[in-house]
Design an enzyme around this catalytic site. Structure first.
Site, PDB file in Angstrom:
ATOM      1  N   LYS A 157       0.828  -1.210   0.000  1.00 35.03           N
ATOM      2  CA  LYS A 157       0.000   0.000   0.000  1.00 35.03           C
ATOM      3  C   LYS A 157       0.857   1.253   0.000  1.00 35.03           C
ATOM      4  CE  LYS A 157      -3.909  -1.338   2.860  1.00 35.03           C
ATOM      5  NZ  LYS A 157      -4.512  -0.996   4.137  1.00 35.03           N
TER       6      LYS A 157
ATOM      7  N   ASP B 276      -7.974   2.312   4.438  1.00 41.20           N
ATOM      8  CA  ASP B 276      -8.454   1.012   4.882  1.00 41.20           C
ATOM      9  C   ASP B 276      -9.125   0.400   3.676  1.00 41.20           C
ATOM     10  OD1 ASP B 276      -8.513  -0.784   7.219  1.00 41.20           O
ATOM     11  OD2 ASP B 276     -10.613  -0.892   6.674  1.00 41.20           O
ATOM     12  N   SER B 277      -8.779  -0.831   3.391  1.00 46.54           N
ATOM     13  CA  SER B 277      -9.250  -1.410   2.145  1.00 46.54           C
ATOM     14  C   SER B 277      -9.447  -2.902   2.295  1.00 46.54           C
ATOM     15  CB  SER B 277      -8.243  -1.108   1.038  1.00 46.54           C
ATOM     16  OG  SER B 277      -6.934  -1.408   1.467  1.00 46.54           O
TER      17      SER B 277
ATOM     18  N   GLY C 110      -1.290  -8.851  -1.538  1.00 53.97           N
ATOM     19  CA  GLY C 110      -2.601  -9.282  -1.040  1.00 53.97           C
ATOM     20  C   GLY C 110      -3.359 -10.179  -2.019  1.00 53.97           C
TER      21      GLY C 110
ATOM     22  N   LYS D 119      -2.465  -1.088 -13.036  1.00 52.02           N
ATOM     23  CA  LYS D 119      -3.301  -1.280 -11.842  1.00 52.02           C
ATOM     24  C   LYS D 119      -3.468   0.054 -11.098  1.00 52.02           C
ATOM     25  CE  LYS D 119      -3.723  -3.094  -7.260  1.00 52.02           C
ATOM     26  NZ  LYS D 119      -3.076  -3.309  -5.994  1.00 52.02           N
TER      27      LYS D 119
ATOM     28  N   HIS E 183      -9.190   0.801  -6.833  1.00 45.44           N
ATOM     29  CA  HIS E 183      -9.987   1.408  -5.765  1.00 45.44           C
ATOM     30  C   HIS E 183      -9.257   2.561  -5.073  1.00 45.44           C
ATOM     31  CE1 HIS E 183      -7.487  -1.863  -4.530  1.00 45.44           C
ATOM     32  NE2 HIS E 183      -7.769  -1.799  -3.249  1.00 45.44           N
TER      33      HIS E 183
HETATM   34  P1  IMP Z   1      -6.078  -3.123   6.021  1.00 48.22           P
HETATM   35  O1  IMP Z   1      -6.608  -1.956   5.218  1.00 48.22           O
HETATM   36  O2  IMP Z   1      -4.763  -2.827   6.646  1.00 48.22           O
HETATM   37  O3  IMP Z   1      -7.106  -3.666   6.946  1.00 48.22           O
HETATM   38  O4  IMP Z   1      -5.731  -4.279   4.997  1.00 48.22           O
HETATM   39  C1  IMP Z   1      -6.512  -4.502   3.877  1.00 48.22           C
HETATM   40  C2  IMP Z   1      -6.138  -5.790   3.206  1.00 48.22           C
HETATM   41  O5  IMP Z   1      -6.934  -5.843   2.007  1.00 48.22           O
HETATM   42  C3  IMP Z   1      -4.711  -5.848   2.726  1.00 48.22           C
HETATM   43  O6  IMP Z   1      -3.876  -6.480   3.631  1.00 48.22           O
HETATM   44  C4  IMP Z   1      -4.839  -6.666   1.462  1.00 48.22           C
HETATM   45  O7  IMP Z   1      -4.885  -7.993   1.765  1.00 48.22           O
HETATM   46  C5  IMP Z   1      -6.202  -6.333   0.937  1.00 48.22           C
HETATM   47  N1  IMP Z   1      -6.064  -5.330  -0.115  1.00 48.22           N
HETATM   48  C6  IMP Z   1      -6.358  -4.018  -0.030  1.00 48.22           C
HETATM   49  N2  IMP Z   1      -6.056  -3.396  -1.175  1.00 48.22           N
HETATM   50  C7  IMP Z   1      -5.558  -4.348  -1.981  1.00 48.22           C
HETATM   51  C8  IMP Z   1      -5.025  -4.300  -3.311  1.00 48.22           C
HETATM   52  O8  IMP Z   1      -4.945  -3.270  -3.974  1.00 48.22           O
HETATM   53  N3  IMP Z   1      -4.611  -5.473  -3.783  1.00 48.22           N
HETATM   54  C9  IMP Z   1      -4.669  -6.637  -3.098  1.00 48.22           C
HETATM   55  N4  IMP Z   1      -5.111  -6.729  -1.872  1.00 48.22           N
HETATM   56  C10 IMP Z   1      -5.552  -5.582  -1.311  1.00 48.22           C
END
Ligand code: IMP
Length: 196
Positions: free
Chosen positions: A18, A73-74, A161, A183, A188
């Site tokens: 990220k 957060d994603s 991820g 990408k 998103h």
């Molecule tokens: P958090 O936002 O730290 O809770 O983590 C979100 C999780 O969503 C990440 O560890 C990834 O596994 C997944 N994620 C979020 N954005 C992406 C992306 O662009 N590609 C792949 N996985 C993503």
């Protein structure tokens, strides 16, 4: 992203994938700080929505650094799984953040729902809420989404991820197979960034 007024920003994330993606989106003139300089432990994400966790992280890192902070957060929502793993996307990879494990779990859970899933389109989307938080307490949050589907198998070594199992709408390659620059321009995070 209020590019003109802000001279320096702290990116509040301990996720290297990220971090790289967000840093690439920001103007080159901006001085970027991150946890590579500060080594601050991430907060516990107690929220049950992307919005709550994004704000919680941006606020936490801004209070710790006294800087303007940008946090994301994603996660991925898979419709056949009732939108799981959603906000728990990172959790599915276990304590060691092993995404082979998370991807295996996704396939296992989809199979449990429908043994013939490979013959169907398994719709999914990535969601990102980006929050920018100022030390005076002001903040802005914006949401970005990209719709797509789950690939029949994990493909490609790019990204991080769940990238190897997500094929965006109107594309044939997974994010894991795609050139990262492509990408970054459609995903998103970029959608949320454009709105800020
Ligand atoms: P958090 O936002 O730290 O809770 O983590 C979100 C999780 O969503 C990440 O560890 C990834 O596994 C997944 N994620 C979020 N954005 C992406 C992306 O662009 N590609 C792949 N996985 C993503």
């Amino acid at each position: 992203m209020h590019k003109k007024k802000i001279k320096e920003i702290f990116i509040g994330s301990n996720n290297k994938g990220k971090l790289k993606e967000i840093a690439d989106l920001l103007p080159k003139s901006l001085k970027i700080y991150s946890n590579l300089d500060y080594k601050i432990q991430s907060p516990i994400e107690t929220g049950n929505t992307f919005q709550k966790n994004s704000l919680l992280k941006a606020k936490y890192f801004s209070k710790k650094t006294n800087k303007i902070c940008l946090s994301d957060d994603s996660g991925i929502e898979i419709d056949i799984l009732g939108k799981a793993p959603g906000v728990y996307s990172a959790d599915w990879s276990g304590k060691k953040r092993n995404f082979n494990l998370a991807i295996r779990k996704v396939y296992k859970e989809i199979f449990k729902k429908d043994k013939n899933w490979k013959k169907k389109k398994i719709t999914a989307r990535f969601i990102c809420v980006l929050t920018i938080f100022w030390p005076n307490g002001k903040f802005i949050s914006k949401t970005g989404k990209i719709e797509g589907r789950i690939s029949k198998s994990s493909k490609g070594k790019n990204g991080f991820g769940y990238d190897p199992i997500f094929i965006p709408k109107r594309k044939r390659l997974t994010f894991g197979e795609m050139d990262p620059e492509i990408k970054y321009g459609i995903d998103h995070r970029f959608e949320a960034f454009k709105k800020n």
